[in-house]
Design an enzyme around this catalytic site. Structure first.
Site, mmCIF file in Angstrom:
data_model
loop_
_atom_site.group_PDB
_atom_site.id
_atom_site.type_symbol
_atom_site.label_atom_id
_atom_site.label_comp_id
_atom_site.label_asym_id
_atom_site.label_seq_id
_atom_site.Cartn_x
_atom_site.Cartn_y
_atom_site.Cartn_z
ATOM 1 N N LYS A 187 48.153 61.122 44.296
ATOM 2 C CA LYS A 187 49.376 61.733 44.844
ATOM 3 C C LYS A 187 49.787 60.858 46.018
ATOM 4 O O LYS A 187 49.266 60.976 47.137
ATOM 5 C CB LYS A 187 49.068 63.160 45.306
ATOM 6 C CG LYS A 187 50.248 64.130 45.243
ATOM 7 C CD LYS A 187 51.417 63.756 46.106
ATOM 8 C CE LYS A 187 51.283 64.192 47.542
ATOM 9 N NZ LYS A 187 52.332 63.598 48.403
ATOM 10 N N GLU A 263 39.648 61.069 55.373
ATOM 11 C CA GLU A 263 39.848 59.958 56.319
ATOM 12 C C GLU A 263 41.089 60.336 57.094
ATOM 13 O O GLU A 263 42.192 60.265 56.565
ATOM 14 C CB GLU A 263 40.097 58.645 55.566
ATOM 15 C CG GLU A 263 39.010 58.234 54.607
ATOM 16 C CD GLU A 263 37.759 57.752 55.297
ATOM 17 O OE1 GLU A 263 37.827 57.377 56.474
ATOM 18 O OE2 GLU A 263 36.703 57.780 54.649
ATOM 19 N N CYS A 298 45.480 53.906 61.431
ATOM 20 C CA CYS A 298 44.658 55.000 61.957
ATOM 21 C C CYS A 298 43.650 54.506 62.979
ATOM 22 O O CYS A 298 43.258 55.245 63.867
ATOM 23 C CB CYS A 298 43.952 55.681 60.796
ATOM 24 S SG CYS A 298 43.164 54.490 59.723
ATOM 25 N N GLU A 397 47.627 61.450 68.440
ATOM 26 C CA GLU A 397 47.887 60.227 67.680
ATOM 27 C C GLU A 397 49.405 60.057 67.556
ATOM 28 O O GLU A 397 50.074 60.889 66.950
ATOM 29 C CB GLU A 397 47.259 60.379 66.292
ATOM 30 C CG GLU A 397 47.354 59.126 65.475
ATOM 31 C CD GLU A 397 46.751 59.301 64.097
ATOM 32 O OE1 GLU A 397 46.946 60.370 63.494
ATOM 33 O OE2 GLU A 397 46.096 58.366 63.630
HETATM 34 P P1 NAD Z 1 50.016 63.329 56.179
HETATM 35 O O1 NAD Z 1 48.765 64.062 56.436
HETATM 36 O O2 NAD Z 1 51.288 63.940 56.594
HETATM 37 O O3 NAD Z 1 50.175 63.049 54.618
HETATM 38 C C1 NAD Z 1 49.152 62.462 53.861
HETATM 39 C C2 NAD Z 1 49.258 62.960 52.450
HETATM 40 O O4 NAD Z 1 49.067 64.370 52.442
HETATM 41 C C3 NAD Z 1 50.621 62.706 51.804
HETATM 42 O O5 NAD Z 1 50.432 62.357 50.452
HETATM 43 C C4 NAD Z 1 51.305 64.052 51.915
HETATM 44 O O6 NAD Z 1 52.258 64.292 50.915
HETATM 45 C C5 NAD Z 1 50.133 65.010 51.766
HETATM 46 N N1 NAD Z 1 50.386 66.308 52.398
HETATM 47 C C6 NAD Z 1 51.193 66.570 53.469
HETATM 48 N N2 NAD Z 1 51.207 67.894 53.723
HETATM 49 C C7 NAD Z 1 50.412 68.484 52.800
HETATM 50 C C8 NAD Z 1 50.040 69.837 52.536
HETATM 51 N N3 NAD Z 1 50.515 70.841 53.263
HETATM 52 N N4 NAD Z 1 49.204 70.064 51.511
HETATM 53 C C9 NAD Z 1 48.731 69.056 50.746
HETATM 54 N N5 NAD Z 1 49.067 67.770 50.927
HETATM 55 C C10 NAD Z 1 49.889 67.478 51.958
HETATM 56 O O7 NAD Z 1 49.772 61.903 56.798
HETATM 57 P P2 NAD Z 1 50.799 60.696 56.843
HETATM 58 O O8 NAD Z 1 51.792 61.033 57.893
HETATM 59 O O9 NAD Z 1 51.274 60.339 55.479
HETATM 60 O O10 NAD Z 1 49.847 59.494 57.296
HETATM 61 C C11 NAD Z 1 49.539 59.252 58.584
HETATM 62 C C12 NAD Z 1 48.161 59.788 58.924
HETATM 63 O O11 NAD Z 1 47.171 59.181 58.096
HETATM 64 C C13 NAD Z 1 47.745 59.469 60.318
HETATM 65 O O12 NAD Z 1 47.200 60.614 60.927
HETATM 66 C C14 NAD Z 1 46.680 58.403 60.150
HETATM 67 O O13 NAD Z 1 45.749 58.324 61.179
HETATM 68 C C15 NAD Z 1 46.056 58.814 58.888
HETATM 69 N N6 NAD Z 1 45.302 57.697 58.280
HETATM 70 C C16 NAD Z 1 43.948 57.726 58.329
HETATM 71 C C17 NAD Z 1 43.204 56.694 57.793
HETATM 72 C C18 NAD Z 1 41.710 56.703 57.835
HETATM 73 O O14 NAD Z 1 41.111 55.992 57.057
HETATM 74 N N7 NAD Z 1 41.089 57.483 58.679
HETATM 75 C C19 NAD Z 1 43.852 55.630 57.181
HETATM 76 C C20 NAD Z 1 45.231 55.620 57.153
HETATM 77 C C21 NAD Z 1 45.938 56.687 57.703
#
Ligand code: NAD
Length: 493
Positions: A187, A263, A298, A397
């Protein structure tokens, strides 16, 4: 750079439907959403908005092939061969994939072509190679018995991924999940679905059996949540925000107690001791680490902790080294920083900048939206000084091109401030004192500690967080375990 990426744009055709059971299909509802480029606000294509019914179809296809065993129970050498072919096809289409990534989420083409796509190909290759090289175990048990410890694929794995490194995050999950024999549903984030959709057909062309890989574009609250709550999904492999990571723990608890690996976010400290040495080099490396990918990493070292005796000099150097990161056209091969992912994210980051100002921090560099005339989402590299570690800009963040600088007096205070965070993904420290390096590294609550650098990432190294930065590890052979059930079989002789 040899490739003229702009000239390739008219040749692109976007895969914009869901990929289920080996075919591109519209969402069952017929609904779509606009896929907007943050480069200029243009709608690139309309993408299928998947929901529960599509999730049901994808899970059924994934389960059917898993039970059939054509991938889950085949010789691991076959998995290796197919995955290596898959990586080869990604390599053949590397320019197209790089361009899709840049158009979709605004990162510079030099980063997509030089980092994201090669890194994604490497992840698939690396796990392909591992598929037939990791052995199971025999326990040191009673001599009249044999105790086998074997790994079995978990089953149907849903990988829910973010937009900051769309194909790379996808590949970090896809590689080990496929190599261990699982069926996978990806997804992608709604902001960046294009590369995941494109590679699905490359995987089929490489010989992956139908149903082993599904891609469901759509929104988090609909498609993401439906996967998280599905009774026949065995595992969620998630990368994204801490808040949504917690939702997945709840979904699992309220459904089938599926495995959940997370993650999530970070606010990585970057500790600079007065004995660290060449401050100009350290400031340049640190600025590069923060502003790379427009701060949307991240593990970016976004929280500088600098010893008070060198703070003025160091902050001035960081501000100097922020300048070459001024945003520019992502399609220009010389651009270092492109757009942030969309207008929402830009406004969120600008909101944090405002909050820093109103809490009394000083904007030493940047601080504004730029390139407004393009219709895109661009923010200047921004440096805050006079920051206290309990300010919102030091605790939350920001996920944009913003770095904050907090000062400390001594080693004990540096460690206390570094660990004073809900996050624990990465920590960096700079010192010439080898004993201090070891001592401080041991005290830092982070999955990765980098000494005298801020870059430490490689497919060979495990990556993941302490505290609210996640559960489990991506990359390295450690990642393979989480896509497996560990079975113990006793045989009485
Ligand atoms: P996000 O959590 O908003 O979205 C991530 C995924 O989750 C997307 O596919 C989104 O559609 C889905 N999602 C969103 N709301 C949801 C819900 N209510 N139920 C189920 N799925 C849902 O994150 P983002 O804004 O896309 O990405 C940025 C974040 O990712 C930052 O916090 C960053 O630190 C983190 N990140 C972490 C790592 C790591 O390895 N630790 C790596 C890259 C990014």
């Amino acid at each position: 750079m040899a490739t003229d990426f702009r000239s390739l744009i008219p040749t692109l055709s976007y895969r914009n439907q869901a990929f289920i059971g080996g075919k591109y299909v519209p969402a069952a509802s017929g609904e779509t959403f606009d896929c907007v480029s943050p480069i200029d606000g243009r709608v690139l294509t309309k993408v299928a908005a998947c929901d529960l019914e599509d999730v049901n179809r994808a899970v059924a296809a994934a389960r059917a092939v898993f039970e059939k065993g054509s991938w889950s129970a085949c010789h691991p050498g076959k998995r290796k061969k197919v995955m290596l072919k898959f990586a080869e096809l990604m390599q053949k289409h590397k320019d197209e994939l790089a361009l899709l990534e840049t158009l979709d989420m605004g990162k510079p083409i030099s980063t997509s072509a030089g980092g994201d796509i090669p890194g994604s190909i490497q992840a698939i290759q690396w796990y392909a190679e591992a598929a037939d090289k990791v052995y199971d175990e025999i326990a040191p048990y009673r001599p009249d018995s044999v105790s086998l410890i074997t790994r079995e694929p978990i089953g149907v794995v849903a990988a829910v991924v973010p937009w900051n490194y769309p194909l790379l995050m996808t590949s970090w999950k896809l590689g080990p999940a496929l190599a261990t024999g699982n069926s996978v549903i990806i997804k992608p984030a709604e902001q960046s679905p294009l590369t995941a959709l494109r590679i699905a057909e490359l995987a089929m062309e490489a010989g992956l059996p139908e149903g082993v890989l599904q891609v469901l574009p759509g929104f988090g609250e609909t498609a993401g949540q439906a996967l998280g709550r599905h009774m026949d999904v065995d595992m969620i492999a998630f990368t994204g925000s801490t808040q949504v990571g917690k939702y997945f723990l709840r979904y699992a608890g309220e459904s089938n107690m599926k495995h959940v690996s997370l993650e999530t976010g970070g606010k990585s400290p970057n500790i600079v001791f007065a004995d660290a040495g060449d401050l100009n080099h350290i400031a340049k490396t640190s600025a590069d680490g923060v502003f790379f990918n427009a701060g949307q990493s991240c593990n970016a070292p976004t929280r500088i902790l600098v010893q008070d005796t060198i703070k003025d000099e160091f902050i001035a150097l960081i501000a100097k080294h922020a300048k070459p990161w001024a945003p520019s056209d992502p399609l220009d091969p010389n651009t270092t920083m492109g757009a942030v992912v969309d207008a929402d994210q830009m406004n969120r980051v600008l909101g944090y900048i405002e909050s820093g100002r109103s809490e009394g921090a000083t904007v030493t560099a940047g601080g504004s939206q730029v390139r407004k005339d393009t219709g895109g989402a661009y923010i200047e590299p921004t440096v805050f000084s006079d920051v206290k570690n309990d300010m919102k800009i030091a605790q939350e963040e920001i996920f944009g091109p913003v770095v904050v600088a907090v000062t400390f007096r001594d080693e004990a205070e540096a460690v206390r401030l570094a660990n004073d965070s809900i996050y624990g993904l990465q920590a960096n420290l700079w010192t010439r004192d080898v004993s201090r390096a070891h001592k401080v590294a041991r005290q830092l609550k982070a999955g990765t500690v980098v000494v005298n650098n801020v870059w430490g990432s490689d497919i060979t190294n495990p990556f993941g967080g302490y505290k609210q930065s996640g559960i489990g590890r991506d990359k390295s052979l450690h990642a393979m375990d989480k896509y497996c059930q560990v079975k113990n079989t006793y045989i009485q002789l």
